[in-house]
Design a protein around this motif. Structure first.
Motif, PDB file in Angstrom:
ATOM      1  N   ILE A 194       0.445  11.315  16.193  1.00 56.57           N
ATOM      2  CA  ILE A 194      -0.487  10.618  15.878  1.00 56.57           C
ATOM      3  C   ILE A 194      -0.335   8.890  15.801  1.00 56.57           C
ATOM      4  CG2 ILE A 194      -2.525  10.266  14.018  1.00 56.57           C
ATOM      5  CD1 ILE A 194      -2.591  13.101  15.186  1.00 56.57           C
ATOM      6  N   THR A 195      -1.238   8.162  16.289  1.00 54.84           N
ATOM      7  CA  THR A 195      -0.821   6.757  16.243  1.00 54.84           C
ATOM      8  C   THR A 195      -1.644   6.021  15.015  1.00 54.84           C
ATOM      9  OG1 THR A 195      -2.549   6.215  17.913  1.00 54.84           O
ATOM     10  CG2 THR A 195      -0.462   6.795  18.626  1.00 54.84           C
ATOM     11  N   ARG A 196      -1.340   4.806  14.842  1.00 52.04           N
ATOM     12  CA  ARG A 196      -1.909   3.979  14.013  1.00 52.04           C
ATOM     13  C   ARG A 196      -3.326   3.661  14.527  1.00 52.04           C
ATOM     14  NH1 ARG A 196       1.336   1.318  10.276  1.00 52.04           N
ATOM     15  NH2 ARG A 196       1.884   3.013   9.012  1.00 52.04           N
ATOM     16  N   LYS A 197      -3.628   3.847  15.875  1.00 45.56           N
ATOM     17  CA  LYS A 197      -4.985   3.500  16.617  1.00 45.56           C
ATOM     18  C   LYS A 197      -6.166   4.464  16.033  1.00 45.56           C
ATOM     19  CE  LYS A 197      -4.359   0.912  20.777  1.00 45.56           C
ATOM     20  NZ  LYS A 197      -3.737   0.965  22.193  1.00 45.56           N
ATOM     21  N   GLN A 198      -5.368   5.847  15.828  1.00 48.41           N
ATOM     22  CA  GLN A 198      -6.129   6.709  15.560  1.00 48.41           C
ATOM     23  C   GLN A 198      -6.649   6.887  14.042  1.00 48.41           C
ATOM     24  OE1 GLN A 198      -3.185   9.401  17.598  1.00 48.41           O
ATOM     25  NE2 GLN A 198      -4.897  10.955  17.858  1.00 48.41           N
ATOM     26  N   THR A 199      -5.420   6.678  13.062  1.00 48.04           N
ATOM     27  CA  THR A 199      -5.495   6.225  11.603  1.00 48.04           C
ATOM     28  C   THR A 199      -4.715   5.262  11.286  1.00 48.04           C
ATOM     29  OG1 THR A 199      -5.667   7.550   9.563  1.00 48.04           O
ATOM     30  CG2 THR A 199      -4.561   8.421  11.279  1.00 48.04           C
ATOM     31  N   PRO A 200      -5.327   4.438  10.370  1.00 43.45           N
ATOM     32  CA  PRO A 200      -4.252   3.466   9.771  1.00 43.45           C
ATOM     33  C   PRO A 200      -3.562   4.065   8.709  1.00 43.45           C
ATOM     34  CG  PRO A 200      -6.399   2.979   8.772  1.00 43.45           C
ATOM     35  CD  PRO A 200      -6.698   4.151   9.921  1.00 43.45           C
ATOM     36  N   TYR A 201      -3.810   5.147   8.353  1.00 46.95           N
ATOM     37  CA  TYR A 201      -3.136   5.960   7.158  1.00 46.95           C
ATOM     38  C   TYR A 201      -1.779   6.861   7.537  1.00 46.95           C
ATOM     39  CZ  TYR A 201      -7.446   4.735   5.317  1.00 46.95           C
ATOM     40  OH  TYR A 201      -8.340   3.846   4.554  1.00 46.95           O
ATOM     41  N   ILE A 202      -1.357   6.869   8.903  1.00 48.11           N
ATOM     42  CA  ILE A 202      -0.439   7.631   9.373  1.00 48.11           C
ATOM     43  C   ILE A 202       0.868   6.995   8.871  1.00 48.11           C
ATOM     44  CG2 ILE A 202      -0.267   7.008  11.789  1.00 48.11           C
ATOM     45  CD1 ILE A 202       0.013  10.582  10.889  1.00 48.11           C
ATOM     46  N   PRO A 203       1.910   7.608   8.095  1.00 52.25           N
ATOM     47  CA  PRO A 203       3.156   7.009   7.650  1.00 52.25           C
ATOM     48  C   PRO A 203       3.831   7.000   9.094  1.00 52.25           C
ATOM     49  CG  PRO A 203       2.872   8.968   6.870  1.00 52.25           C
ATOM     50  CD  PRO A 203       1.773   8.990   7.653  1.00 52.25           C
ATOM     51  N   ILE A 204       4.585   5.830   9.191  1.00 51.99           N
ATOM     52  CA  ILE A 204       5.588   5.458  10.533  1.00 51.99           C
ATOM     53  C   ILE A 204       6.929   5.029  10.073  1.00 51.99           C
ATOM     54  CG2 ILE A 204       5.864   3.890  12.480  1.00 51.99           C
ATOM     55  CD1 ILE A 204       3.380   5.409  12.819  1.00 51.99           C
ATOM     56  N   THR A 205       7.082   4.310   9.222  1.00 53.58           N
ATOM     57  CA  THR A 205       8.505   3.591   8.558  1.00 53.58           C
ATOM     58  C   THR A 205       9.306   4.721   7.694  1.00 53.58           C
ATOM     59  OG1 THR A 205       8.043   2.846   6.737  1.00 53.58           O
ATOM     60  CG2 THR A 205       7.864   1.250   8.907  1.00 53.58           C
ATOM     61  N   PRO A 206      10.654   4.735   7.861  1.00 49.40           N
ATOM     62  CA  PRO A 206      11.126   5.791   7.234  1.00 49.40           C
ATOM     63  C   PRO A 206      10.519   5.822   5.866  1.00 49.40           C
ATOM     64  CG  PRO A 206      12.755   4.785   8.471  1.00 49.40           C
ATOM     65  CD  PRO A 206      11.274   4.176   8.876  1.00 49.40           C
ATOM     66  N   GLU A 207      10.540   4.574   5.186  1.00 45.39           N
ATOM     67  CA  GLU A 207      10.069   4.289   3.836  1.00 45.39           C
ATOM     68  C   GLU A 207       8.646   4.968   3.778  1.00 45.39           C
ATOM     69  OE1 GLU A 207      10.161   0.321   2.534  1.00 45.39           O
ATOM     70  OE2 GLU A 207       9.845   0.974   0.404  1.00 45.39           O
ATOM     71  N   GLU A 208       7.813   4.858   4.452  1.00 45.16           N
ATOM     72  CA  GLU A 208       6.298   5.304   4.420  1.00 45.16           C
ATOM     73  C   GLU A 208       6.349   6.809   4.383  1.00 45.16           C
ATOM     74  OE1 GLU A 208       3.987   1.510   6.576  1.00 45.16           O
ATOM     75  OE2 GLU A 208       4.509   3.241   7.638  1.00 45.16           O
ATOM     76  N   ILE A 209       7.106   7.411   5.361  1.00 39.42           N
ATOM     77  CA  ILE A 209       7.250   8.737   5.783  1.00 39.42           C
ATOM     78  C   ILE A 209       7.743   9.336   4.187  1.00 39.42           C
ATOM     79  CG2 ILE A 209       8.377  10.729   6.933  1.00 39.42           C
ATOM     80  CD1 ILE A 209       8.122   8.768   9.424  1.00 39.42           C
ATOM     81  N   ALA A 210       8.833   8.775   3.839  1.00 39.95           N
ATOM     82  CA  ALA A 210       9.488   9.238   2.436  1.00 39.95           C
ATOM     83  C   ALA A 210       8.670   9.388   1.310  1.00 39.95           C
ATOM     84  CB  ALA A 210      10.897   8.802   2.257  1.00 39.95           C
TER      85      ALA A 210
END
Ligand code: ZN
Length: 273
Positions: free
Chosen positions: A15-31
């Protein structure tokens, strides 16, 4: 009724940020997203990580380690690390097995190959056998991801060959383009053919997420939700976080009268030794 284990697919690899701005990407966001989902009631966190440059999935072990360390420092959640590699890229077996070195309690075991959109999700026998052997040696429980019914029988063959150990734990993945549809009939059939004493959980992809979560709850299985599997909260409305999707399942379970498993409850239910 047994307590309900809620797993969360935090981000997946596609899933990409184009599909949703809410997808976590960076290690900090994912954690952070995983930690919030645990606070909301998830006991199992299913982790993929992303390459911060491309935003897409990576098997880079240093990124896995950063996410795992952050989650472990703040939660007692059960970690289920992915071994699925990157769609469309034929990674080596060694690359796909790397997350095991972080000693998670669960790893995904995709029990066969299946078409996924434009790609073939390759899980050939030599990969599955290597993964099964490694989980046995390391005492890690494989979460047997089943996209179609033949994959259950693949697992049963490995059980007979002592490459898998009872009791098995299945994760039924329903509603992918190349797999079984997210319908009550699919779930009924799969839940009936697995060995007695197995545990199971269900994922409904996209619009299948909420109906399958409710079915799983009613059938005394367990459920997975999360942005890896579904980016919408309702028709046309993006989910803002993994926690929001967990919150809803917790609310429904409470109304239904099923208590939510804590991570230590889940460890007992999943027969961790
Ligand atoms: Zn996954």
């Amino acid at each position: 009724m047994e307590k309900l284990i809620i797993s969360v697919g935090i981000t997946g690899s596609r899933i990409t940020r184009k599909q949703t701005p809410y997808i976590p990407i960076t290690p900090e966001e994912i954690a952070q997203s995983g930690i919030e989902a645990w606070r909301a009631g998830a006991s199992v966190l299913h982790v993929h990580v992303r390459d911060p440059k491309t935003g897409l999935g990576t098997q880079d072990i240093s990124i896995f380690k950063e996410v795992v360390d952050r989650i472990r420092s703040e939660t007692d959640a059960i970690l289920c690390l992915t071994t699925s590699g990157i769609p469309g890229r034929n990674l080596s077996i060694a690359d796909r097995l790397q997350p095991l070195s972080l000693h998670p309690e669960l790893v995904s075991f995709d029990a066969g190959s299946v078409n996924m959109g434009e790609h073939v999700f390759l899980n050939p026998p030599e990969f599955l056998e290597a993964l099964a052997k490694e989980t046995l040696e390391m005492g890690i429980k494989p979460e047997l991801e089943v996209f179609e019914v033949g994959m259950v029988y693949t697992c049963l063959r490995y059980l007979e060959k002592d490459l898998l150990k009872s009791p098995l734990h299945f994760q039924f993945v329903l509603g992918t383009a190349g797999g079984m549809p997210a319908t009550p009939k699919s779930l009924l059939h799969l839940s009936e053919i697995i060995p007695q004493g197995s545990t199971w959980s269900v994922i409904g992809i996209g619009v299948g997420q909420l109906p399958m979560a409710i079915m799983g709850m009613v059938m005394e299985g367990h459920v997975r939700v999360g942005l890896e599997d579904n980016i919408y909260y309702s028709k046309g409305v993006l989910a803002k976080s993994n926690a929001q999707l967990v919150d809803r399942v917790v609310r429904v379970a409470k109304e239904f009268g099923r208590e939510i498993a804590s991570p230590s409850d889940a460890r007992k239910i999943l027969n961790f030794s």
